[in-house]
Every structure is written in structure tokens, then in C-alpha cells.
Design an enzyme around this catalytic site. Structure first.
Site, PDB file in Angstrom:
ATOM      1  N   SER A 204       6.064  11.770  19.208  1.00 12.49           N
ATOM      2  CA  SER A 204       6.183  12.797  18.163  1.00 12.49           C
ATOM      3  C   SER A 204       4.813  13.352  17.795  1.00 12.49           C
ATOM      4  O   SER A 204       3.810  12.637  17.816  1.00 12.49           O
ATOM      5  CB  SER A 204       6.831  12.169  16.927  1.00 12.49           C
TER       6      SER A 204
ATOM      7  N   TYR B  53       5.587  20.001  17.318  1.00 15.11           N
ATOM      8  CA  TYR B  53       5.808  20.843  16.148  1.00 15.11           C
ATOM      9  C   TYR B  53       4.554  21.692  16.035  1.00 15.11           C
ATOM     10  O   TYR B  53       3.467  21.246  16.425  1.00 15.11           O
ATOM     11  CB  TYR B  53       5.919  20.002  14.870  1.00 15.11           C
TER      12      TYR B  53
ATOM     13  N   THR C 248      10.757  20.932  19.744  1.00 10.55           N
ATOM     14  CA  THR C 248      11.903  20.720  18.843  1.00 10.55           C
ATOM     15  C   THR C 248      12.135  21.986  18.038  1.00 10.55           C
ATOM     16  O   THR C 248      11.234  22.461  17.340  1.00 10.55           O
ATOM     17  CB  THR C 248      11.622  19.519  17.912  1.00 10.55           C
TER      18      THR C 248
ATOM     19  N   LYS D 261      14.470  20.828  22.552  1.00 15.87           N
ATOM     20  CA  LYS D 261      15.258  19.785  21.871  1.00 15.87           C
ATOM     21  C   LYS D 261      15.853  20.359  20.584  1.00 15.87           C
ATOM     22  O   LYS D 261      15.123  20.976  19.780  1.00 15.87           O
ATOM     23  CB  LYS D 261      14.336  18.600  21.551  1.00 15.87           C
TER      24      LYS D 261
ATOM     25  N   HIS E  11      19.047  16.072  15.742  1.00 16.47           N
ATOM     26  CA  HIS E  11      17.926  15.369  15.104  1.00 16.47           C
ATOM     27  C   HIS E  11      18.409  14.066  14.455  1.00 16.47           C
ATOM     28  O   HIS E  11      17.907  13.661  13.404  1.00 16.47           O
ATOM     29  CB  HIS E  11      17.272  16.272  14.066  1.00 16.47           C
TER      30      HIS E  11
HETATM   31  C1  LIG Z   1      12.796   8.079  11.687  1.00 14.25           C
HETATM   32  C2  LIG Z   1      13.009   9.225  12.619  1.00 14.25           C
HETATM   33  C3  LIG Z   1      11.978  10.127  12.847  1.00 14.25           C
HETATM   34  C4  LIG Z   1      12.157  11.179  13.739  1.00 14.25           C
HETATM   35  N1  LIG Z   1      11.103  12.024  14.004  1.00 14.25           N
HETATM   36  C5  LIG Z   1      11.261  13.008  14.919  1.00 14.25           C
HETATM   37  C6  LIG Z   1      10.171  13.844  15.264  1.00 14.25           C
HETATM   38  O1  LIG Z   1       9.062  13.675  14.776  1.00 14.25           O
HETATM   39  N2  LIG Z   1      10.393  14.837  16.151  1.00 14.25           N
HETATM   40  C7  LIG Z   1      11.616  15.053  16.730  1.00 14.25           C
HETATM   41  O2  LIG Z   1      11.771  15.958  17.539  1.00 14.25           O
HETATM   42  N3  LIG Z   1      12.660  14.249  16.436  1.00 14.25           N
HETATM   43  C8  LIG Z   1      12.513  13.242  15.558  1.00 14.25           C
HETATM   44  N4  LIG Z   1      13.564  12.429  15.271  1.00 14.25           N
HETATM   45  C9  LIG Z   1      14.861  12.638  15.940  1.00 14.25           C
HETATM   46  C10 LIG Z   1      14.957  11.809  17.228  1.00 14.25           C
HETATM   47  O3  LIG Z   1      14.043  12.271  18.179  1.00 14.25           O
HETATM   48  C11 LIG Z   1      16.363  11.862  17.816  1.00 14.25           C
HETATM   49  O4  LIG Z   1      16.766  13.192  17.936  1.00 14.25           O
HETATM   50  C12 LIG Z   1      17.374  11.090  16.964  1.00 14.25           C
HETATM   51  O5  LIG Z   1      16.791   9.924  16.452  1.00 14.25           O
HETATM   52  C13 LIG Z   1      18.588  10.730  17.795  1.00 14.25           C
HETATM   53  O6  LIG Z   1      19.532  10.082  17.028  1.00 14.25           O
HETATM   54  P1  LIG Z   1      19.669   8.486  16.965  1.00 14.25           P
HETATM   55  O7  LIG Z   1      18.599   7.999  16.073  1.00 14.25           O
HETATM   56  O8  LIG Z   1      21.026   8.293  16.413  1.00 14.25           O
HETATM   57  O9  LIG Z   1      19.504   7.964  18.379  1.00 14.25           O
HETATM   58  C14 LIG Z   1      13.399  11.350  14.391  1.00 14.25           C
HETATM   59  C15 LIG Z   1      14.429  10.439  14.169  1.00 14.25           C
HETATM   60  C16 LIG Z   1      14.239   9.378  13.296  1.00 14.25           C
HETATM   61  C17 LIG Z   1      15.360   8.387  13.102  1.00 14.25           C
END
Ligand SMILES: Cc1cc2nc3c(=O)[nH]c(=O)nc-3n(C[C@H](O)[C@H](O)[C@H](O)COP(=O)(O)O)c2cc1C
Length: 396
Positions: free
Chosen positions: A116, A139, A165, A263, A287
Site C-alpha cells: 500500500s 494513491y 486503486t 483495483k 475495498h
Molecule cells: C486494514 C485495511 C487496510 C486497507 N488498505 C488498503 C490500501 O491502502 N489500499 C488499497 O487499495 N486497499 C486497501 N485495503 C483493501 C484491501 O486491499 C482489499 O481490497 C480488501 O481487504 C479485501 O477484502 P478482505 O479483507 O475481505 O480480503 C485495505 C483493507 C484493510 C482491511
């Protein structure tokens, strides 16, 4: 062995839900809920997980094979497993090893890690920790100047793909974060932190490791020209100022010559637009239910995207994956591979690299067992004939 790595090695830790419980015990409520929670009423968060129950298997029995082949190819990279580790911001809050530990565990398992933008570790150190491919999630925090510098550093460090994203024009409201003092924890004054101290003091091991790690670091990969690394507290406001648009894709393609993954795709229209913009892959994603609540679960959105893309680009998918069987269902519906977010992040919060390693191994064992029970010898052979899909899913 630390107490937390002993606990994840326990034979009583058998699935990802067990890791979730361990994580809840190790980190303060604010950190756990930041990881666990979703936006608003958490309708999409719940549905992301529940929806896998709507798909049932069609096994082929009385077939035998010596080995199950779990390998797949994503963006030209040979992966030992059909899942990658998704970008998870603030991973260093969950455990000091954070992004470095997760990348190392991914590399050892033969899969890719996606870093990230909101990372607590320098991207160069994260890349160096992994023996596998590492992708950089972008981002536009801090504006184009900061983003361009980050992309250039990622290129020099040897990152293999850029993951853009698009579902974050502003940060979704995660109500648990407001109640638990997440903002105060990462950026408030000592006085503002005061009401939230009991939950932090109730996790002395986490607190000791957090303090030894130097507390909350600024974002080392978001360096604002003339100012330096962006403080963590500025992230929510900065996200609102830096929404990615399709027109940004053009200059991103000029700055980054390697493969680009878009994404945050939930509709056929956006998928086709991503193909037109030259995406090497799209990730069907909401997300993890953390942005717009009440959008469809990722699995439910997948068939529409598969149809719209019509084989023109690779399709990844993420959201709600907690078991190997969930991964198999997504692959049967047309995803080439999935991204796991919380499934490994619970492991990270519970026990750092050892926790991520064990979470990956649980999913790997699940996959192997599920394929054998299905009577399918390889990931590559999975298709719709192995599942029953509700009739109305193909209506759009
Ligand atoms: C704590 C947390 C932080 C996240 N931070 C980002 C991020 O910085 N950038 C991003 O594209 N997605 C982020 N995501 C989304 C994840 O990349 C992913 O799409 C998502 O966790 C998928 O769902 P799942 O947790 O049920 O597997 C984050 C998800 C979580 C749980």
C-alpha cells in the site's frame, strides 16, 4: 519463540477465524477494529463473506491423482498459489514487522505481495524482504509530484506492477474508528489520547512493541516536495484531495511503463473502461467493504465483469476470502487469482511474520484439500462446471 508465535503454531488454530480471535486479543481495540471493520452499516463487509454460501460445489468423485497443482500465472509471473497478499494500509500498526514481514512471508510462499501507499516501511526495504514479485499500490497522496517520486522509487527498487486503486475518491466512514479513537491514536496529543488509554494499556505486549518501534512513523513513501514524508494523520484529508480519475491514467502510464492493475472495479462499464485505458489486469473489489457501503459483494459482481472483459485482460478479485474454498469458488467464476486482505492481516496482527506464514499455509492446505474433494487436479482446470451458480447471477 515469542508467546504470540507459539499461539499461532497451536494445533487448535485451524482457520482464519481463529486468527481473527488471536488478533483481537493481541492488539488494542482501535487497531483491531481498524483492521476488522467496514464502512457505515457494514452491509457490504458482511455480504462479502456470506455470499460464498450461495455457491455450491459439484464434485467429481472416484478420481485420484498424486499431486494437486496450485500454480497460476498473474501478469506473466509464475505464482505457487492462486492468491496474492492485498495492500493493507497501516500494517505497521498491527505489528512492527508490518509490510516487511508480510512481503517476506509472501515471497517464501511463492506468491506476490502488494504494498500500500500507506506503508510504515520504506518501499525499498519491503521489496528487498521478498523473494517473490512485489507490486506497488498507488494513491495520489500528496499530489502528482509526490506520486511520481514514489513511482520512480518503486521502479528503481524493482517493483513489478502498479496497482491503481480507483474506489477511494474520499475515505469511507468506518464508524468503529471514530468511536475507538483511531485518529487520536495515530495523531492526537497526549491529552486527546487520554480517553482511549485503557484499551491501549490492556495490551501491554503490543504497547511495548509499538513504543520500541518508535510509535507512529510518517509515511516514508509519500514524500511531499519541499516538506518531507507525510504524517499519518494527514491521510484522510489528503485522500479527499487526490482522487484518481481516468484522465490520471494517461500520465500514470507515461510515468510507469510496466503493467498496471486497476483495483476497485464493480461494474462491466468500469471494467471495459479499464481495458480501454490499457490495464493489464482489473481487480473486482469493494475495498473489503470499507468504502461505499451497500455495493454488491465482490463475488456477486464478478460474473458481470468477466462477461464485459471477454478475455481481454486478466481478472483478479478480492473481498471476503477467509477459506481456500472461497478462493476456489472465485476461480470457478472466472477470476485468475484473488487478493487476500484481512485473511493474512489477522495473522500479522496476531504474530507478525509467523502469523502471516501460518495464515498462508492454512489457505494453501484448504486449496489442496478442496481440489482433491472436488476431483480436480489443478487450479488451471477449475471452471463453472465445478459449481452451481444461482440463476439470476447472470441476468445483467
Ligand atoms: C486494514 C485495511 C487496510 C486497507 N488498505 C488498503 C490500501 O491502502 N489500499 C488499497 O487499495 N486497499 C486497501 N485495503 C483493501 C484491501 O486491499 C482489499 O481490497 C480488501 O481487504 C479485501 O477484502 P478482505 O479483507 O475481505 O480480503 C485495505 C483493507 C484493510 C482491511
Amino acid at each position: 519463540m515469542t508467546p504470540s508465535s507459539r499461539s499461532v503454531a497451536s494445533p487448535h488454530v485451524v482457520n482464519i477465524a481463529d486468527f481473527r480471535a488471536l488478533a483481537q486479543r493481541r492488539v488494542p481495540r482501535a487497531v483491531f477494529d481498524y483492521l476488522d471493520g467496514g464502512a457505515e452499516g457494514e452491509v457490504t463487509l458482511r455480504e462479502n463473506c456470506r455470499v460464498y454460501e450461495d455457491i455450491t460445489f459439484r464434485p467429481r468423485y472416484a478420481v485420484a491423482f498424486a499431486d494437486c497443482n496450485l500454480r497460476t500465472r498473474v501478469l506473466g509471473f509464475d505464482l505457487a498459489l492462486p492468491f496474492l497478499l492485498a495492500p493493507v494500509g497501516y500494517s505497521r500498526l498491527m505489528h512492527p514487522g508490518g509490510e516487511v514481514a508480510a512481503a517476506r512471508a509472501a515471497g517464501k510462499a511463492g506468491t506476490a505481495y502488494i504494498l500500500s501507499t500507506i506503508s510504515g516501511h520504506k518501499l525499498e526495504n519491503v521489496k528487498a524482504a521478498s523473494t517473490g514479485p512485489v507490486f506497488y499500490q498507488l494513491y495520489l497522496l500528496g499530489g502528482r509530484g509526490a506520486a511520481e517520486a514514489g513511482i520512480e522509487r518503486a521502479r528503481l527498487a524493482g517493483f513489478s506492477a502498479l496497482v491503481v486503486t480507483i474506489d477511494t475518491p474520499v475515505a469511507g466512514i468506518r464508524e468503529r474508528d471514530y468511536r475507538n479513537g483511531m485518529k487520536e491514536l495515530v495523531g492526537g496529543t497526549a491529552f486527546e489520547k487520554l480517553p482511549f488509554l485503557p484499551q491501549i494499556l490492556s495490551r501491554p505486549r503490543w504497547l511495548a512493541s509499538f513504543l520500541l518501534d518508535g510509535g507512529v512513523p510518517p509515511l516514508p513513501n509519500v514524500v511531499i516536495p519541499g516538506q518531507g514524508p507525510m504524517p499519518l494523520i494527514d491521510v484522510a484529508a489528503a485522500l479527499a484531495e487526490c482522487a484518481v480519475t481516468w484522465s490520471d491514467l494517461k500520465w500514470i502510464r507515461d510515468v510507469w511503463r510496466g503493467p498496471i492493475v486497476i483495483k476497485g472495479i464493480l461494474t462491466g462499464d468500469d471494467a471495459r473502461r479499464a481495458v480501454d485505458e490499457g490495464a493489464a489486469a482489473v481487480s473486482v473489489s469493494n475495498h473489503g467493504g470499507r468504502q461505499l457501503d451497500c455495493v454488491p459483494s465482490s463475488l456477486r459482481a464478478l460474473p458481470e465483469v468477466v462477461k464485459a472483459v471477454n478475455g481481454q485482460t486478466e481478472i483478479l478479485m478480492d473481498g471476503g476470502i477467509r477459506r481456500g474454498a472461497d478462493i476456489v469458488k472465485a476461480l470457478c467464476l472466472g477470476a485468475r487469482a484473488v487478493l487476500c486482505g484481512r485473511a493474512y492481516a489477522y495473522g500479522l496482527a496476531a504474530a507478525g511474520e509467523a502469523g502471516v506464514h501460518r495464515a498462508i499455509e492454512i489457505l494453501r492446505a484448504d486449496l489442496d484439500r478442496t481440489l482433491r474433494l472436488l476431483g480436480c487436479a489443478s487450479i488451471a482446470a477449475l471452471d463453472r462446471s465445478y459449481v452451481n451458480v444461482p440463476q439470476n447471477w447472470d441476468a445483467n
